[in-house]
Design a protein around this motif. Structure first.
Motif, PDB file in Angstrom:
ATOM      1  N   LYS A   1       0.823  -1.210   0.000  1.00 12.70           N
ATOM      2  CA  LYS A   1       0.000   0.000   0.000  1.00 12.70           C
ATOM      3  C   LYS A   1       0.860   1.264   0.000  1.00 12.70           C
ATOM      4  N   MET A   2       2.063   1.189   0.564  1.00 18.21           N
ATOM      5  CA  MET A   2       2.950   2.353   0.597  1.00 18.21           C
ATOM      6  C   MET A   2       3.530   2.678  -0.777  1.00 18.21           C
ATOM      7  N   SER A   3       3.461   1.743  -1.703  1.00 17.93           N
ATOM      8  CA  SER A   3       4.117   1.929  -2.998  1.00 17.93           C
ATOM      9  C   SER A   3       3.617   3.171  -3.734  1.00 17.93           C
ATOM     10  N   GLY A   4       2.333   3.471  -3.645  1.00 21.71           N
ATOM     11  CA  GLY A   4       1.791   4.645  -4.323  1.00 21.71           C
ATOM     12  C   GLY A   4       2.409   5.939  -3.817  1.00 21.71           C
ATOM     13  N   ILE A   5       2.570   6.051  -2.515  1.00 22.92           N
ATOM     14  CA  ILE A   5       3.184   7.247  -1.929  1.00 22.92           C
ATOM     15  C   ILE A   5       4.640   7.349  -2.362  1.00 22.92           C
TER      16      ILE A   5
ATOM     17  N   MET B   1      10.327   7.103  -5.994  1.00 23.30           N
ATOM     18  CA  MET B   1      10.931   5.909  -5.396  1.00 23.30           C
ATOM     19  C   MET B   1      10.076   4.698  -5.720  1.00 23.30           C
ATOM     20  N   LYS B   2      10.681   3.549  -5.600  1.00 23.88           N
ATOM     21  CA  LYS B   2       9.897   2.331  -5.778  1.00 23.88           C
ATOM     22  C   LYS B   2      10.251   1.348  -4.680  1.00 23.88           C
ATOM     23  N   ILE B   3       9.316   0.465  -4.409  1.00 21.39           N
ATOM     24  CA  ILE B   3       9.490  -0.520  -3.348  1.00 21.39           C
ATOM     25  C   ILE B   3       9.281  -1.905  -3.925  1.00 21.39           C
ATOM     26  N   ARG B   4      10.111  -2.820  -3.472  1.00 18.95           N
ATOM     27  CA  ARG B   4       9.916  -4.242  -3.775  1.00 18.95           C
ATOM     28  C   ARG B   4       9.713  -4.945  -2.447  1.00 18.95           C
ATOM     29  N   VAL B   5       8.697  -5.785  -2.384  1.00 19.13           N
ATOM     30  CA  VAL B   5       8.399  -6.537  -1.173  1.00 19.13           C
ATOM     31  C   VAL B   5       8.671  -8.002  -1.476  1.00 19.13           C
ATOM     32  N   MET B   6       9.557  -8.592  -0.683  1.00 18.92           N
ATOM     33  CA  MET B   6       9.968  -9.979  -0.911  1.00 18.92           C
ATOM     34  C   MET B   6       9.769 -10.788   0.367  1.00 18.92           C
ATOM     35  N   THR B   7       9.436 -12.057   0.216  1.00 12.97           N
ATOM     36  CA  THR B   7       9.376 -12.962   1.354  1.00 12.97           C
ATOM     37  C   THR B   7      10.440 -14.028   1.164  1.00 12.97           C
ATOM     38  N   ASP B   8      11.120 -14.357   2.246  1.00 12.85           N
ATOM     39  CA  ASP B   8      12.201 -15.328   2.225  1.00 12.85           C
ATOM     40  C   ASP B   8      11.634 -16.701   2.556  1.00 12.85           C
ATOM     41  N   LEU B   9      11.722 -17.606   1.616  1.00 11.72           N
ATOM     42  CA  LEU B   9      11.159 -18.943   1.795  1.00 11.72           C
ATOM     43  C   LEU B   9      12.210 -19.995   2.122  1.00 11.72           C
TER      44      LEU B   9
ATOM     45  N   ILE C   1      13.462  -0.395  -0.726  1.00  8.49           N
ATOM     46  CA  ILE C   1      13.050   0.882  -1.316  1.00  8.49           C
ATOM     47  C   ILE C   1      14.223   1.427  -2.122  1.00  8.49           C
ATOM     48  N   GLU C   2      13.965   1.727  -3.378  1.00  8.17           N
ATOM     49  CA  GLU C   2      14.981   2.327  -4.233  1.00  8.17           C
ATOM     50  C   GLU C   2      14.665   3.807  -4.369  1.00  8.17           C
ATOM     51  N   ALA C   3      15.615   4.643  -3.987  1.00  6.57           N
ATOM     52  CA  ALA C   3      15.445   6.090  -4.015  1.00  6.57           C
ATOM     53  C   ALA C   3      16.480   6.713  -4.943  1.00  6.57           C
ATOM     54  N   PRO C   4      16.173   7.876  -5.529  1.00  3.48           N
ATOM     55  CA  PRO C   4      17.132   8.534  -6.413  1.00  3.48           C
ATOM     56  C   PRO C   4      18.424   8.909  -5.689  1.00  3.48           C
TER      57      PRO C   4
ATOM     58  N   LEU D   1      15.820  10.667   2.786  1.00  2.00           N
ATOM     59  CA  LEU D   1      15.773  11.284   4.106  1.00  2.00           C
ATOM     60  C   LEU D   1      14.799  12.459   4.140  1.00  2.00           C
ATOM     61  N   LYS D   2      14.738  13.217   3.059  1.00  2.00           N
ATOM     62  CA  LYS D   2      13.792  14.336   2.987  1.00  2.00           C
ATOM     63  C   LYS D   2      12.358  13.815   3.082  1.00  2.00           C
ATOM     64  N   MET D   3      12.069  12.753   2.320  1.00  2.00           N
ATOM     65  CA  MET D   3      10.735  12.171   2.364  1.00  2.00           C
ATOM     66  C   MET D   3      10.457  11.601   3.753  1.00  2.00           C
ATOM     67  N   ASP D   4      11.459  10.962   4.350  1.00  2.00           N
ATOM     68  CA  ASP D   4      11.323  10.328   5.661  1.00  2.00           C
ATOM     69  C   ASP D   4      11.023  11.352   6.752  1.00  2.00           C
ATOM     70  N   GLN D   5      11.399  12.610   6.541  1.00  2.00           N
ATOM     71  CA  GLN D   5      11.194  13.649   7.551  1.00  2.00           C
ATOM     72  C   GLN D   5       9.969  14.521   7.280  1.00  2.00           C
TER      73      GLN D   5
END
Length: 79
Positions: A5-9, A15-23, A35-38, A44-48
């Motif tokens: 759900k956070m991917s849209g924001i 930025m883009k997010i990949r969600v992985m599960t370790d099997l 999360i891949e950021a430019p 950090l700006k977005m995080d604050q």
């Protein structure tokens, strides 16, 4: 589900997010959110940003009840 759900924001902020599960590790059900950021500065700006923090807070409500343990790692892509 919450990380997806956070991917849209994140996408709104370049930025883009990949969600992985370790099997295969010693513990099943491990989730990794990448999360891949430019740049680190952009992340950090977005995080604050208080408005973004409020949106993330609404999405991630109850998150800590789902977590046994976790950690945050920040990597620099070298190639």
């Amino acid at each position: 589900e919450k990380f997806v759900k956070m991917s849209g924001i994140l996408e709104e902020h370049g930025m883009k997010i990949r969600v992985m599960t370790d099997l295969s590790a010693e513990r099943f059900w491990m989730l990794v959110a990448e999360i891949e950021a430019p740049s680190l500065e952009a992340f950090l700006k977005m995080d604050q940003d208080e408005a973004i923090a409020k949106q993330f807070g609404e999405i991630m409500g109850g998150y800590h009840e789902l977590v046994e343990s976790g950690r945050r790692e920040i990597y620099n892509l070298e190639n």
